[in-house]
Design a protein around this motif. Sequence first.
Motif, PDB file in Angstrom:
ATOM      1  N   ASN A   1       0.834  -1.204   0.000  1.00  0.00           N
ATOM      2  CA  ASN A   1       0.000   0.000   0.000  1.00  0.00           C
ATOM      3  C   ASN A   1       0.866   1.250   0.000  1.00  0.00           C
ATOM      4  OD1 ASN A   1      -2.374  -1.581   0.228  1.00  0.00           O
ATOM      5  ND2 ASN A   1      -2.059  -1.726   2.446  1.00  0.00           N
ATOM      6  N   LYS A   2       0.341   2.290  -0.642  1.00  0.00           N
ATOM      7  CA  LYS A   2       1.064   3.559  -0.644  1.00  0.00           C
ATOM      8  C   LYS A   2       1.042   4.211   0.727  1.00  0.00           C
ATOM      9  CE  LYS A   2       0.373   4.768  -5.508  1.00  0.00           C
ATOM     10  NZ  LYS A   2      -0.172   5.789  -6.443  1.00  0.00           N
ATOM     11  N   ALA A   3      -0.041   4.000   1.462  1.00  0.00           N
ATOM     12  CA  ALA A   3      -0.163   4.600   2.790  1.00  0.00           C
ATOM     13  C   ALA A   3      -0.969   3.670   3.681  1.00  0.00           C
ATOM     14  CB  ALA A   3      -0.826   5.971   2.711  1.00  0.00           C
ATOM     15  N   ILE A   4      -0.611   3.651   4.962  1.00  0.00           N
ATOM     16  CA  ILE A   4      -1.330   2.854   5.949  1.00  0.00           C
ATOM     17  C   ILE A   4      -1.638   3.754   7.141  1.00  0.00           C
ATOM     18  CG2 ILE A   4      -0.235   0.685   5.248  1.00  0.00           C
ATOM     19  CD1 ILE A   4       1.651   1.016   7.634  1.00  0.00           C
ATOM     20  N   LEU A   5      -2.498   3.275   8.013  1.00  0.00           N
ATOM     21  CA  LEU A   5      -2.816   4.051   9.202  1.00  0.00           C
ATOM     22  C   LEU A   5      -1.587   4.168  10.097  1.00  0.00           C
ATOM     23  CD1 LEU A   5      -6.342   2.624  10.147  1.00  0.00           C
ATOM     24  CD2 LEU A   5      -5.831   4.902   9.253  1.00  0.00           C
ATOM     25  N   LEU A   6      -1.383   5.365  10.622  1.00  0.00           N
ATOM     26  CA  LEU A   6      -0.258   5.588  11.525  1.00  0.00           C
ATOM     27  C   LEU A   6      -0.363   4.672  12.743  1.00  0.00           C
ATOM     28  CD1 LEU A   6       2.233   7.146  12.486  1.00  0.00           C
ATOM     29  CD2 LEU A   6       0.690   8.905  13.384  1.00  0.00           C
TER      30      LEU A   6
ATOM     31  N   ASP B   1      -1.526   1.702  12.825  1.00  0.00           N
ATOM     32  CA  ASP B   1      -1.092   0.354  12.445  1.00  0.00           C
ATOM     33  C   ASP B   1       0.430   0.268  12.424  1.00  0.00           C
ATOM     34  OD1 ASP B   1      -3.698  -0.434  12.222  1.00  0.00           O
ATOM     35  OD2 ASP B   1      -3.789  -0.238  10.042  1.00  0.00           O
ATOM     36  N   GLU B   2       1.072   1.315  11.915  1.00  0.00           N
ATOM     37  CA  GLU B   2       2.537   1.342  11.898  1.00  0.00           C
ATOM     38  C   GLU B   2       3.088   1.348  13.320  1.00  0.00           C
ATOM     39  OE1 GLU B   2       6.422   2.039   9.881  1.00  0.00           O
ATOM     40  OE2 GLU B   2       4.543   1.032   9.453  1.00  0.00           O
ATOM     41  N   ILE B   3       2.447   2.092  14.216  1.00  0.00           N
ATOM     42  CA  ILE B   3       2.885   2.148  15.615  1.00  0.00           C
ATOM     43  C   ILE B   3       2.689   0.792  16.287  1.00  0.00           C
ATOM     44  CG2 ILE B   3       2.412   3.175  17.867  1.00  0.00           C
ATOM     45  CD1 ILE B   3       3.937   5.007  15.968  1.00  0.00           C
ATOM     46  N   ALA B   4       1.544   0.140  16.019  1.00  0.00           N
ATOM     47  CA  ALA B   4       1.281  -1.186  16.595  1.00  0.00           C
ATOM     48  C   ALA B   4       2.327  -2.187  16.118  1.00  0.00           C
ATOM     49  CB  ALA B   4      -0.120  -1.648  16.217  1.00  0.00           C
TER      50      ALA B   4
ATOM     51  N   GLU C   1      -1.935   9.432  20.227  1.00  0.00           N
ATOM     52  CA  GLU C   1      -3.367   9.290  20.453  1.00  0.00           C
ATOM     53  C   GLU C   1      -4.019   8.649  19.222  1.00  0.00           C
ATOM     54  OE1 GLU C   1      -4.950   9.923  23.208  1.00  0.00           O
ATOM     55  OE2 GLU C   1      -3.156  10.686  24.221  1.00  0.00           O
ATOM     56  N   PRO C   2      -5.116   7.909  19.420  1.00  0.00           N
ATOM     57  CA  PRO C   2      -5.811   7.319  18.260  1.00  0.00           C
ATOM     58  C   PRO C   2      -6.197   8.396  17.245  1.00  0.00           C
ATOM     59  CG  PRO C   2      -6.665   6.424  20.307  1.00  0.00           C
ATOM     60  CD  PRO C   2      -5.738   7.546  20.693  1.00  0.00           C
ATOM     61  N   ASN C   3      -5.938   8.129  15.989  1.00  0.00           N
ATOM     62  CA  ASN C   3      -6.224   9.103  14.936  1.00  0.00           C
ATOM     63  C   ASN C   3      -6.423   8.359  13.625  1.00  0.00           C
ATOM     64  OD1 ASN C   3      -3.493   8.970  13.480  1.00  0.00           O
ATOM     65  ND2 ASN C   3      -2.903   9.425  15.604  1.00  0.00           N
ATOM     66  N   ASP C   4      -6.778   9.116  12.596  1.00  0.00           N
ATOM     67  CA  ASP C   4      -6.991   8.518  11.281  1.00  0.00           C
ATOM     68  C   ASP C   4      -5.903   8.931  10.289  1.00  0.00           C
ATOM     69  OD1 ASP C   4      -7.659  11.139  11.115  1.00  0.00           O
ATOM     70  OD2 ASP C   4      -9.601  10.861  10.138  1.00  0.00           O
ATOM     71  N   LEU C   5      -4.751   9.377  10.812  1.00  0.00           N
ATOM     72  CA  LEU C   5      -3.651   9.775   9.950  1.00  0.00           C
ATOM     73  C   LEU C   5      -3.072   8.566   9.230  1.00  0.00           C
ATOM     74  CD1 LEU C   5      -1.756  12.242  12.310  1.00  0.00           C
ATOM     75  CD2 LEU C   5      -3.218  12.826  10.368  1.00  0.00           C
ATOM     76  N   LYS C   6      -2.534   8.826   8.045  1.00  0.00           N
ATOM     77  CA  LYS C   6      -1.895   7.762   7.278  1.00  0.00           C
ATOM     78  C   LYS C   6      -0.441   8.132   7.007  1.00  0.00           C
ATOM     79  CE  LYS C   6      -5.851   5.593   5.048  1.00  0.00           C
ATOM     80  NZ  LYS C   6      -6.402   5.065   3.767  1.00  0.00           N
ATOM     81  N   ILE C   7       0.379   7.095   6.878  1.00  0.00           N
ATOM     82  CA  ILE C   7       1.804   7.283   6.659  1.00  0.00           C
ATOM     83  C   ILE C   7       2.296   6.204   5.706  1.00  0.00           C
ATOM     84  CG2 ILE C   7       2.517   5.829   8.593  1.00  0.00           C
ATOM     85  CD1 ILE C   7       4.767   7.831   9.134  1.00  0.00           C
TER      86      ILE C   7
END
Length: 339
Positions: A207-212, A214-217, A243-249
């Motif tokens: 994927n080009k971007a995933i949830l931040l 998910d990357e932290i987990a 904090e929980p958010n909907d940012l993607k990275i």
Amino acid sequence: MNKVRYINNNLMIVLFWAFIATILIFQLLAVDEYDLHKAIIYSSMITSTFAIYVHLVLRKVIKRYIQTKRISSLILWVFITAFIASIILTLEDYTIDSFFSQDWNRHKETMLPQFFGMLMATILISGIAYSFELYRHHIETLKATQVLKDSLNDLKVKSIRQQLSPHFTFNILNNLQFLIQKDKNEALKLLSQYSKILRYYVYESQNKAILLNDEIAFLKTYLELEKDRLKDEAQVDVNISIEPNDLKIAPFILSTFVENAFKHLSTKHKWVSVSIQYKGNKLYMNVKNNHDDKINEQPKGMGLEQVKKRLQLIYPDKYILEFDKTNNVFSVQLNIKFE
């Protein structure tokens, strides 16, 4: 999408010429010899001729010039086509005036001034059409260039991922080997977590971007596994505040730095520190590890060089990446600004 854009362009063209025809009607009505009926007929014929001249003749001439870049050829062909169009427009004007007045000889003496007037108007419209066509070509060129640039960036990112893939996988397998040698029961327990990491890497890296989050987990799982592998051999300090958010990275932007820290640990007094925080619209990450100068002259491995390229491609002018090596401590500071 292209069909809708094509329809919208045609609609804009029709509205433009309808506007020109309407303006011409009001101008003609200000002249005593023109009534509404005559003004509508005259305006419709003249406007239609100009529209045909611009869209069926002039645009082809201009496009050919844009391809060949021969200015002398453009001037010659524009003058020829404008001359012919002016003759046609003058004849139309003469025909309409003569028809309504029923005097075919009355307007002959005015044909020459009308011709030059039409020629000036045609040349003016040619200049306007040329400007619009050149502007349109410029916009299309910019769009095409951006599409090519995006495609090139995608290819570069995919190439970088392929280079990172074996590097990361070999580290995982090496870690698993240590666990199996130490404690088989613990290895079986942690194998399931390693499977999650590998599954995450295989699928999310596409994927080009995933949830931040998910990357932290993923990063937390990796850190826990490294702690279990090293046990008392290393001190691992972790401070992650997200904090929980909907940012993607972009996937594996953050984990590459952590992976590199464990790869280049000192052989004595092993120590790794990972700090990640999100404040406002910026992500702050700091990763430190101690290393041996004699063994690791350049702690920045291939993984870091590749992630730098990814940052440049994906987050241009939106990130700060700094490396520092002081007193056998290698530090990475990454800041990413999210829109």
